[in-house]
Design a protein around this motif. Structure first.
Motif, PDB file in Angstrom:
ATOM      1  N   ALA A  44       5.836 -15.086   3.797  1.00  0.00           N
ATOM      2  CA  ALA A  44       6.959 -14.191   4.089  1.00  0.00           C
ATOM      3  C   ALA A  44       7.709 -14.785   5.274  1.00  0.00           C
ATOM      4  N   LEU A  45       9.004 -14.983   5.116  1.00  0.00           N
ATOM      5  CA  LEU A  45       9.810 -15.601   6.163  1.00  0.00           C
ATOM      6  C   LEU A  45      11.050 -14.742   6.391  1.00  0.00           C
ATOM      7  N   ILE A  46      11.294 -14.382   7.638  1.00  0.00           N
ATOM      8  CA  ILE A  46      12.459 -13.587   8.007  1.00  0.00           C
ATOM      9  C   ILE A  46      13.225 -14.356   9.072  1.00  0.00           C
ATOM     10  N   VAL A  47      14.523 -14.589   8.819  1.00  0.00           N
ATOM     11  CA  VAL A  47      15.377 -15.298   9.770  1.00  0.00           C
ATOM     12  C   VAL A  47      16.602 -14.430  10.034  1.00  0.00           C
ATOM     13  N   PHE A  48      16.879 -14.172  11.309  1.00  0.00           N
ATOM     14  CA  PHE A  48      18.076 -13.427  11.683  1.00  0.00           C
ATOM     15  C   PHE A  48      19.105 -14.402  12.239  1.00  0.00           C
ATOM     16  N   SER A  49      20.311 -14.339  11.693  1.00  0.00           N
ATOM     17  CA  SER A  49      21.388 -15.205  12.161  1.00  0.00           C
ATOM     18  C   SER A  49      21.861 -14.714  13.529  1.00  0.00           C
ATOM     19  N   ASP A  61       5.319  -9.411  -2.587  1.00  0.00           N
ATOM     20  CA  ASP A  61       5.980  -8.244  -2.007  1.00  0.00           C
ATOM     21  C   ASP A  61       5.937  -8.354  -0.485  1.00  0.00           C
ATOM     22  N   ILE A  62       7.121  -8.342   0.152  1.00  0.00           N
ATOM     23  CA  ILE A  62       7.191  -8.584   1.598  1.00  0.00           C
ATOM     24  C   ILE A  62       6.500  -7.476   2.389  1.00  0.00           C
ATOM     25  N   ASN A  63       6.603  -6.244   1.892  1.00  0.00           N
ATOM     26  CA  ASN A  63       5.955  -5.137   2.606  1.00  0.00           C
ATOM     27  C   ASN A  63       4.438  -5.308   2.609  1.00  0.00           C
ATOM     28  N   ARG A  64       3.891  -5.740   1.483  1.00  0.00           N
ATOM     29  CA  ARG A  64       2.441  -5.957   1.410  1.00  0.00           C
ATOM     30  C   ARG A  64       2.024  -7.090   2.357  1.00  0.00           C
ATOM     31  N   THR A  65       2.848  -8.167   2.396  1.00  0.00           N
ATOM     32  CA  THR A  65       2.522  -9.295   3.275  1.00  0.00           C
ATOM     33  C   THR A  65       2.551  -8.873   4.738  1.00  0.00           C
ATOM     34  N   ILE A  66       3.582  -8.108   5.120  1.00  0.00           N
ATOM     35  CA  ILE A  66       3.683  -7.651   6.512  1.00  0.00           C
ATOM     36  C   ILE A  66       2.536  -6.701   6.849  1.00  0.00           C
ATOM     37  N   ALA A  67       2.221  -5.801   5.916  1.00  0.00           N
ATOM     38  CA  ALA A  67       1.106  -4.876   6.149  1.00  0.00           C
ATOM     39  C   ALA A  67      -0.205  -5.635   6.314  1.00  0.00           C
ATOM     40  N   SER A  71      -2.449  -5.700   9.675  1.00  0.00           N
ATOM     41  CA  SER A  71      -3.860  -5.327   9.611  1.00  0.00           C
ATOM     42  C   SER A  71      -4.744  -6.417  10.206  1.00  0.00           C
ATOM     43  N   GLN A  72      -4.383  -7.682   9.960  1.00  0.00           N
ATOM     44  CA  GLN A  72      -5.180  -8.803  10.455  1.00  0.00           C
ATOM     45  C   GLN A  72      -5.138  -8.913  11.974  1.00  0.00           C
ATOM     46  N   VAL A  73      -3.975  -8.624  12.564  1.00  0.00           N
ATOM     47  CA  VAL A  73      -3.856  -8.754  14.026  1.00  0.00           C
ATOM     48  C   VAL A  73      -4.127  -7.442  14.746  1.00  0.00           C
ATOM     49  N   GLY A  74      -4.479  -6.397  13.996  1.00  0.00           N
ATOM     50  CA  GLY A  74      -4.870  -5.130  14.607  1.00  0.00           C
ATOM     51  C   GLY A  74      -3.717  -4.240  15.011  1.00  0.00           C
ATOM     52  N   LEU A  75      -2.563  -4.363  14.334  1.00  0.00           N
ATOM     53  CA  LEU A  75      -1.430  -3.490  14.620  1.00  0.00           C
ATOM     54  C   LEU A  75      -1.393  -2.361  13.600  1.00  0.00           C
ATOM     55  N   CYS A  83      10.390  -2.104  14.940  1.00  0.00           N
ATOM     56  CA  CYS A  83      10.029  -3.050  13.877  1.00  0.00           C
ATOM     57  C   CYS A  83      10.065  -2.355  12.522  1.00  0.00           C
ATOM     58  N   SER A  84       9.550  -1.129  12.479  1.00  0.00           N
ATOM     59  CA  SER A  84       9.554  -0.368  11.223  1.00  0.00           C
ATOM     60  C   SER A  84      10.971  -0.103  10.756  1.00  0.00           C
ATOM     61  N   THR A  85      11.857   0.216  11.704  1.00  0.00           N
ATOM     62  CA  THR A  85      13.265   0.465  11.358  1.00  0.00           C
ATOM     63  C   THR A  85      13.912  -0.804  10.819  1.00  0.00           C
ATOM     64  N   ARG A  86      13.600  -1.931  11.450  1.00  0.00           N
ATOM     65  CA  ARG A  86      14.170  -3.203  11.012  1.00  0.00           C
ATOM     66  C   ARG A  86      13.708  -3.558   9.603  1.00  0.00           C
ATOM     67  N   ILE A  87      12.425  -3.312   9.306  1.00  0.00           N
ATOM     68  CA  ILE A  87      11.902  -3.577   7.961  1.00  0.00           C
ATOM     69  C   ILE A  87      12.590  -2.681   6.945  1.00  0.00           C
ATOM     70  N   THR A  88      12.801  -1.396   7.322  1.00  0.00           N
ATOM     71  CA  THR A  88      13.500  -0.482   6.424  1.00  0.00           C
ATOM     72  C   THR A  88      14.916  -0.969   6.155  1.00  0.00           C
ATOM     73  N   THR A  89      15.582  -1.468   7.199  1.00  0.00           N
ATOM     74  CA  THR A  89      16.932  -2.003   7.029  1.00  0.00           C
ATOM     75  C   THR A  89      16.933  -3.201   6.088  1.00  0.00           C
ATOM     76  N   MET A  90      15.942  -4.063   6.234  1.00  0.00           N
ATOM     77  CA  MET A  90      15.844  -5.222   5.347  1.00  0.00           C
ATOM     78  C   MET A  90      15.576  -4.796   3.908  1.00  0.00           C
ATOM     79  N   GLU A  91      14.753  -3.767   3.745  1.00  0.00           N
ATOM     80  CA  GLU A  91      14.490  -3.255   2.393  1.00  0.00           C
ATOM     81  C   GLU A  91      15.781  -2.755   1.757  1.00  0.00           C
TER      82      GLU A  91
END
Length: 199
Positions: A44-49, A61-67, A71-75, A83-91
């Motif tokens: 999953a790669l996200i780049v903001f101009s 699925d990007i949401n599954r990858t981010i989740a 989960s792996q880093v304990g967030l 961050c959640s708002t930004r993901i929703t905007t990207m969706e």
């Protein structure tokens, strides 16, 4: 000769900066795709101009990858509302682009049907006139291409006909020369007729 070492610092010229961004963004998205295919990885790669426009690539699925990453880093999902708002905007952006592509595909399919003479009942007079102009232009291009092909074929046949005529004339000349030579040989070697009488 190898390329010199490039000093990494901010590009001051905004036009050059935008060109470099576009080129490198394309390159990194391509590399992400290649990594996911070659190594069977979930990427999953996200780049903001600079103008905050997001570009994303996700092999799954990007949401599954981010989740999975969180989960792996304990967030937890709710630990960072921004961050959640930004993901929703990207969706939402992703859904919008998908819908735009779907509409574009439907429009192209409808235009193909119209060009084939189908689904004309939904068209108005202006659209029918535009379709007629497109068909006339396409028909003229087809006829022009056909005329060119016919002209090329005629030229080829003429060249072949000329070559055959020249070959025929050459063969007739050889046959004539051979016939004259044969006649002279026959008359030159024949013995005179002798008539004898018995008494």
């Amino acid at each position: 000769m190898g390329r010199g070492k490039v000093e990494l610092k901010r590009i001051e010229n905004p036009i050059s900066r935008q060109v470099t961004f576009s080129k490198r963004r394309t390159s990194i998205l391509k590399k992400a795709f290649e990594l996911s295919v070659l190594c069977d990885t979930e990427v999953a790669l996200i780049v903001f101009s600079p103008s905050s426009k997001p570009d994303l690539y996700a092999s799954h699925d990007i949401n599954r990858t981010i989740a999975m990453y969180r989960s792996q880093v304990g967030l937890h999902q709710s630990s960072n509302p921004a961050c959640s708002t930004r993901i929703t905007t990207m969706e939402q952006l992703w859904r919008y682009e998908t819908e735009e592509l779907r509409r574009l595909t439907q429009n192209l399919e409808m235009k193909l049907k119209n060009l084939a003479g189908a689904e004309l009942s939904i068209l108005g007079m202006q659209e029918l006139k535009q379709l007629e102009r497109q068909l006339k232009t396409g028909l003229e291009r087809i006829r022009s291409r056909m005329r060119w092909i016919i002209s090329e074929n005629i030229s080829l046949l003429k060249r072949k006909n000329k070559a055959l005529q020249e070959e025929n004339a050459r063969l007739q000349k050889r046959e004539l020369e051979y016939g004259v030579a044969s006649s002279s040989i026959t008359f030159g070697t024949s013995a005179p007729n002798v008539i004898t009488f018995q008494i």
